[in-house]
Every structure is written in C-alpha cells, then in structure tokens.
Design a protein around this motif. Structure first.
Motif, PDB file in Angstrom:
ATOM      1  N   GLY A  84     -48.631 -51.035 -15.059  1.00  0.00           N
ATOM      2  CA  GLY A  84     -49.348 -51.688 -16.153  1.00  0.00           C
ATOM      3  C   GLY A  84     -48.636 -51.527 -17.480  1.00  0.00           C
ATOM      4  O   GLY A  84     -48.484 -52.493 -18.246  1.00  0.00           O
ATOM      5  N   VAL A  85     -48.173 -50.325 -17.773  1.00  0.00           N
ATOM      6  CA  VAL A  85     -47.459 -50.062 -19.025  1.00  0.00           C
ATOM      7  C   VAL A  85     -46.170 -50.864 -19.083  1.00  0.00           C
ATOM      8  O   VAL A  85     -45.858 -51.525 -20.082  1.00  0.00           O
ATOM      9  CB  VAL A  85     -47.149 -48.551 -19.168  1.00  0.00           C
ATOM     10  N   GLN A  86     -45.387 -50.803 -17.997  1.00  0.00           N
ATOM     11  CA  GLN A  86     -44.092 -51.481 -17.980  1.00  0.00           C
ATOM     12  C   GLN A  86     -44.266 -52.997 -18.101  1.00  0.00           C
ATOM     13  O   GLN A  86     -43.538 -53.665 -18.847  1.00  0.00           O
ATOM     14  CB  GLN A  86     -43.354 -51.148 -16.672  1.00  0.00           C
ATOM     15  N   PHE A  89     -45.573 -54.040 -21.631  1.00  0.00           N
ATOM     16  CA  PHE A  89     -44.578 -53.778 -22.658  1.00  0.00           C
ATOM     17  C   PHE A  89     -43.472 -54.832 -22.627  1.00  0.00           C
ATOM     18  O   PHE A  89     -43.111 -55.403 -23.660  1.00  0.00           O
ATOM     19  CB  PHE A  89     -43.982 -52.382 -22.466  1.00  0.00           C
ATOM     20  N   VAL A  90     -42.944 -55.107 -21.448  1.00  0.00           N
ATOM     21  CA  VAL A  90     -41.882 -56.106 -21.336  1.00  0.00           C
ATOM     22  C   VAL A  90     -42.446 -57.503 -21.597  1.00  0.00           C
ATOM     23  O   VAL A  90     -41.775 -58.354 -22.198  1.00  0.00           O
ATOM     24  CB  VAL A  90     -41.207 -56.052 -19.946  1.00  0.00           C
ATOM     25  N   GLY A  91     -43.681 -57.754 -21.172  1.00  0.00           N
ATOM     26  CA  GLY A  91     -44.313 -59.041 -21.464  1.00  0.00           C
ATOM     27  C   GLY A  91     -44.463 -59.254 -22.959  1.00  0.00           C
ATOM     28  O   GLY A  91     -44.266 -60.363 -23.467  1.00  0.00           O
ATOM     29  N   SER A  96     -42.761 -61.775 -28.051  1.00  0.00           N
ATOM     30  CA  SER A  96     -42.478 -61.568 -29.473  1.00  0.00           C
ATOM     31  C   SER A  96     -41.079 -60.995 -29.625  1.00  0.00           C
ATOM     32  O   SER A  96     -40.095 -61.704 -29.582  1.00  0.00           O
ATOM     33  CB  SER A  96     -43.529 -60.648 -30.105  1.00  0.00           C
ATOM     34  N   ASN A  97     -40.986 -59.681 -29.783  1.00  0.00           N
ATOM     35  CA  ASN A  97     -39.695 -58.990 -29.804  1.00  0.00           C
ATOM     36  C   ASN A  97     -39.924 -57.500 -29.588  1.00  0.00           C
ATOM     37  O   ASN A  97     -41.069 -57.037 -29.515  1.00  0.00           O
ATOM     38  CB  ASN A  97     -38.919 -59.253 -31.106  1.00  0.00           C
ATOM     39  N   ALA A  98     -38.837 -56.750 -29.485  1.00  0.00           N
ATOM     40  CA  ALA A  98     -38.936 -55.330 -29.152  1.00  0.00           C
ATOM     41  C   ALA A  98     -39.671 -54.538 -30.223  1.00  0.00           C
ATOM     42  O   ALA A  98     -40.402 -53.581 -29.921  1.00  0.00           O
ATOM     43  CB  ALA A  98     -37.533 -54.751 -28.944  1.00  0.00           C
ATOM     44  N   VAL A  99     -39.485 -54.899 -31.490  1.00  0.00           N
ATOM     45  CA  VAL A  99     -40.124 -54.163 -32.589  1.00  0.00           C
ATOM     46  C   VAL A  99     -41.643 -54.330 -32.524  1.00  0.00           C
ATOM     47  O   VAL A  99     -42.396 -53.346 -32.592  1.00  0.00           O
ATOM     48  CB  VAL A  99     -39.601 -54.656 -33.955  1.00  0.00           C
ATOM     49  N   ILE A 100     -42.108 -55.571 -32.392  1.00  0.00           N
ATOM     50  CA  ILE A 100     -43.545 -55.853 -32.335  1.00  0.00           C
ATOM     51  C   ILE A 100     -44.170 -55.160 -31.133  1.00  0.00           C
ATOM     52  O   ILE A 100     -45.244 -54.545 -31.238  1.00  0.00           O
ATOM     53  CB  ILE A 100     -43.798 -57.370 -32.254  1.00  0.00           C
ATOM     54  N   ALA A 101     -43.512 -55.237 -29.983  1.00  0.00           N
ATOM     55  CA  ALA A 101     -44.041 -54.613 -28.768  1.00  0.00           C
ATOM     56  C   ALA A 101     -44.181 -53.100 -28.947  1.00  0.00           C
ATOM     57  O   ALA A 101     -45.187 -52.507 -28.540  1.00  0.00           O
ATOM     58  CB  ALA A 101     -43.126 -54.917 -27.583  1.00  0.00           C
ATOM     59  N   THR A 102     -43.189 -52.475 -29.556  1.00  0.00           N
ATOM     60  CA  THR A 102     -43.230 -51.030 -29.760  1.00  0.00           C
ATOM     61  C   THR A 102     -44.334 -50.648 -30.723  1.00  0.00           C
ATOM     62  O   THR A 102     -45.011 -49.630 -30.540  1.00  0.00           O
ATOM     63  CB  THR A 102     -41.876 -50.525 -30.305  1.00  0.00           C
ATOM     64  N   LEU A 103     -44.556 -51.463 -31.759  1.00  0.00           N
ATOM     65  CA  LEU A 103     -45.624 -51.177 -32.717  1.00  0.00           C
ATOM     66  C   LEU A 103     -47.008 -51.325 -32.071  1.00  0.00           C
ATOM     67  O   LEU A 103     -47.914 -50.532 -32.320  1.00  0.00           O
ATOM     68  CB  LEU A 103     -45.501 -52.099 -33.932  1.00  0.00           C
ATOM     69  N   PHE A 104     -47.170 -52.341 -31.237  1.00  0.00           N
ATOM     70  CA  PHE A 104     -48.460 -52.520 -30.547  1.00  0.00           C
ATOM     71  C   PHE A 104     -48.762 -51.330 -29.639  1.00  0.00           C
ATOM     72  O   PHE A 104     -49.926 -50.993 -29.405  1.00  0.00           O
ATOM     73  CB  PHE A 104     -48.448 -53.809 -29.722  1.00  0.00           C
ATOM     74  N   GLN A 105     -47.721 -50.709 -29.124  1.00  0.00           N
ATOM     75  CA  GLN A 105     -47.898 -49.518 -28.286  1.00  0.00           C
ATOM     76  C   GLN A 105     -48.664 -48.427 -29.040  1.00  0.00           C
ATOM     77  O   GLN A 105     -49.403 -47.649 -28.449  1.00  0.00           O
ATOM     78  CB  GLN A 105     -46.520 -49.012 -27.874  1.00  0.00           C
ATOM     79  N   PHE A 106     -48.502 -48.402 -30.365  1.00  0.00           N
ATOM     80  CA  PHE A 106     -49.125 -47.363 -31.180  1.00  0.00           C
ATOM     81  C   PHE A 106     -50.614 -47.605 -31.422  1.00  0.00           C
ATOM     82  O   PHE A 106     -51.257 -46.844 -32.147  1.00  0.00           O
ATOM     83  CB  PHE A 106     -48.379 -47.229 -32.515  1.00  0.00           C
ATOM     84  N   LEU A 107     -51.179 -48.660 -30.821  1.00  0.00           N
ATOM     85  CA  LEU A 107     -52.624 -48.859 -30.870  1.00  0.00           C
ATOM     86  C   LEU A 107     -53.344 -47.971 -29.859  1.00  0.00           C
ATOM     87  O   LEU A 107     -54.560 -47.797 -29.934  1.00  0.00           O
ATOM     88  CB  LEU A 107     -52.976 -50.322 -30.581  1.00  0.00           C
TER      89      LEU A 107
END
Length: 302
Positions: A84-86, A89-91, A96-107
């Motif tokens: 689920g995480v992988q 995250f890749v989806g 969007s892009n890697a930066v946006i995906a990484t920031l959403f992770q912090f929710l």
C-alpha cells in the motif's frame, strides 16, 4: 558517540530515501515501465535479499509462517501496509512529482493522531491540535499555490497524495505486534516479498512490457539503484532508533522532502510556486510540532 551515530544514520537514511523519489520519477518519465512492474521487481528483490541475509545469519525465517495468526497478519501487512505504501507513493509521484509525493507522506502523523483519538475516545492534546492546524494550512497553500480560483495540483494528484498519508498510517500502526514478536527485519522482509508476490499475480499479464524496458542499461541501472538505495535507507532509518529518540527521528526525517526538492530542481528543473514552497515549509513546521508534542505526551504518560 552513539547519539551522533544515530543522528548520522537517520540523516543519511532520510536523504537516501528522498533521493529515490526523483529516481523513480525519472524512470516513469523516460521509459514505458509501468508502476506495477517497477514495484514488483523492487519489492520481490529487496524482500528476497533481506530474508537471505537473515537466513545466512542463522535465523529461522519460516517460523512466523507456521502459525496461522501470524501468517494472516503478515499477509495483511504485506498487502495493505508494505504494498500500500509503495503503490500510493509511486502513484503520487506519477500524478505529480517526487517532492509533492514526499510532502504528502508527512500527513501520516495527523491520521495517526485522529485514529488513536477515535479508538480511545479521547480528544488529542491542544499542542497536537495546533500542529494539525498548522500542517493543514501548509497543505492548503501546497494545493492551491495561494489562489482560490483552482487547485495547483490535479484531482488525481490530490487523491494519490491523501492515499499516501493513509497508507503510511497503516504501515506505521498495523505491524507493531508483528515486529515486537518477530523483529523488524523478518517482518519487513516477508512484507516486501508477500506484497511483491501479490502484485506479480495481479499484474502478471502486463509485466512483459516492463521486461522489455530493462533492455536499456540506463533504466536497469536506475532501477537497481532504487532498490539498493531504498533498502539501505530503510535499514538506516530503523537502525537509528536504537540510538536516538522517536522525536529526533521524526524531526531529522524532514531531510527527505528537502533532498527530493534539491535533486528535482537540479535534475528536472522543477520548482514549486512561491506559495507552494511556503506551504511545504509550513507543513514541515506543523509536522515538527506534532512530533515534539507527541514526544512530550509520551514522557508525561511515562
């Protein structure tokens, strides 16, 4: 000395994990490799080598599979936690892009706090509420770039991003008993192998196109780096918790989006809007506040 070792481990691990985002973004943007193929290879290969490492060191890696209760939990963790995480995250990177995906992770900390509060039927502490509000303000600016006329991100990017946070919540909370009983490495190794195996079975008819992309040595090399760097980053992250507190780990993991942002700017020339950048900073401040507040609550309860 041990504390310094732990700090260096988490910073290095966070930077390495942050670097894998742009790597995967490059693979998806420059080849016809699908998300399912990339994750199938990544999970199965990484899981295999983690379990092989344990086997070589004399560990009975099949022991948890002999008990129906633990086998069931391992499968649930592998599919809904690890995979689920992988997948989300890749989806999110793809949408969007890697930066946006990484920031959403912090929710994820917000979801965790809300889940725990509902489960125990208690309101979260004021400090955590304040941290959540600050984080959501940052998210607002990240999504809108300061304009109410419309989202700066597509609806698909937002959906994937929110899913990332939920997936990290499951990934964080669910395997606690598994890791306590069988250890982190064994749980993660089987989680990766099971998650990758399930994805292989679901998308087996679509994997041929992915195999063709490996004919390009650049793609193969980058995918190999994603597997190696990502696995080492995860092990460094886990190892750091032996030497430093969870609060320090959470704070220093902020190097993830910072690294992803720097690499993306240099590599792809992608830059967030000024209000999106402000939102990213506000989000990190909010998550930092949540980490500190959570640490103080644990100390008071202890």
């Amino acid at each position: 000395m041990n504390r310094l070792k732990g700090i260096l481990m988490i910073i290095t691990g966070a930077m390495m994990w942050g670097a894998t985002g742009p790597m995967m973004e490059w693979i998806l943007s420059t080849s016809d490799m699908t998300i399912s193929f990339m994750l199938t290879v990544r999970l199965i290969v990484a899981g295999f080598f983690v379990l092989l490492f344990l086997k070589i060191n004399g560990r009975d890696i099949y022991q948890p599979l002999r008990h129906k209760v633990w086998l069931r939990q391992m499968v649930i963790f592998g599919v809904f936690g690890m995979l689920g995480v992988q997948l989300t995250f890749v989806g999110s990177i793809n949408a969007s892009n890697a930066v946006i995906a990484t920031l959403f992770q912090f929710l994820a900390p917000i979801y965790i706090i809300l889940f725990v509060s509902v489960r125990h039927k208690v309101l979260p502490p004021i400090a955590q509420v304040a941290g959540m509000i600050v984080t959501m303000v940052g998210l607002f600016y990240l999504l809108t770039n300061g304009s109410l006329s419309g989202f700066a991100l597509s609806s698909g990017a937002v959906a994937w991003g929110i899913s990332v946070g939920f997936a990290f919540t499951v990934y964080t909370l669910y395997p606690a008993s598994l890791m306590k009983e069988w250890g982190v490495l064994l749980s993660v190794g089987w989680g990766m192998l099971i998650g990758g195996g399930v994805l292989f079975l679901v998308s087996v008819t679509k994997l041929q196109a992915g195999i063709v992309t490996l004919g390009d040595w650049k793609i193969t090399l980058m995918l190999s780096l994603v597997i190696i760097v990502g696995t080492v980053a995860f092990l460094l992250f886990l190892g750091s918790m032996k030497y430093i507190s969870p609060v320090e780990t959470s704070l220093l993991s902020s190097f993830e989006p910072l690294t992803a942002m720097i690499i993306s700017v240099i590599w792809f020339g992608s830059v967030l809007g000024k209000w999106q950048l402000a939102g990213a900073i506000i989000m990190l401040i909010g998550v930092t506040g949540l980490s500190i507040a959570g640490g103080k609550v644990k100390e008071e309860q202890g």
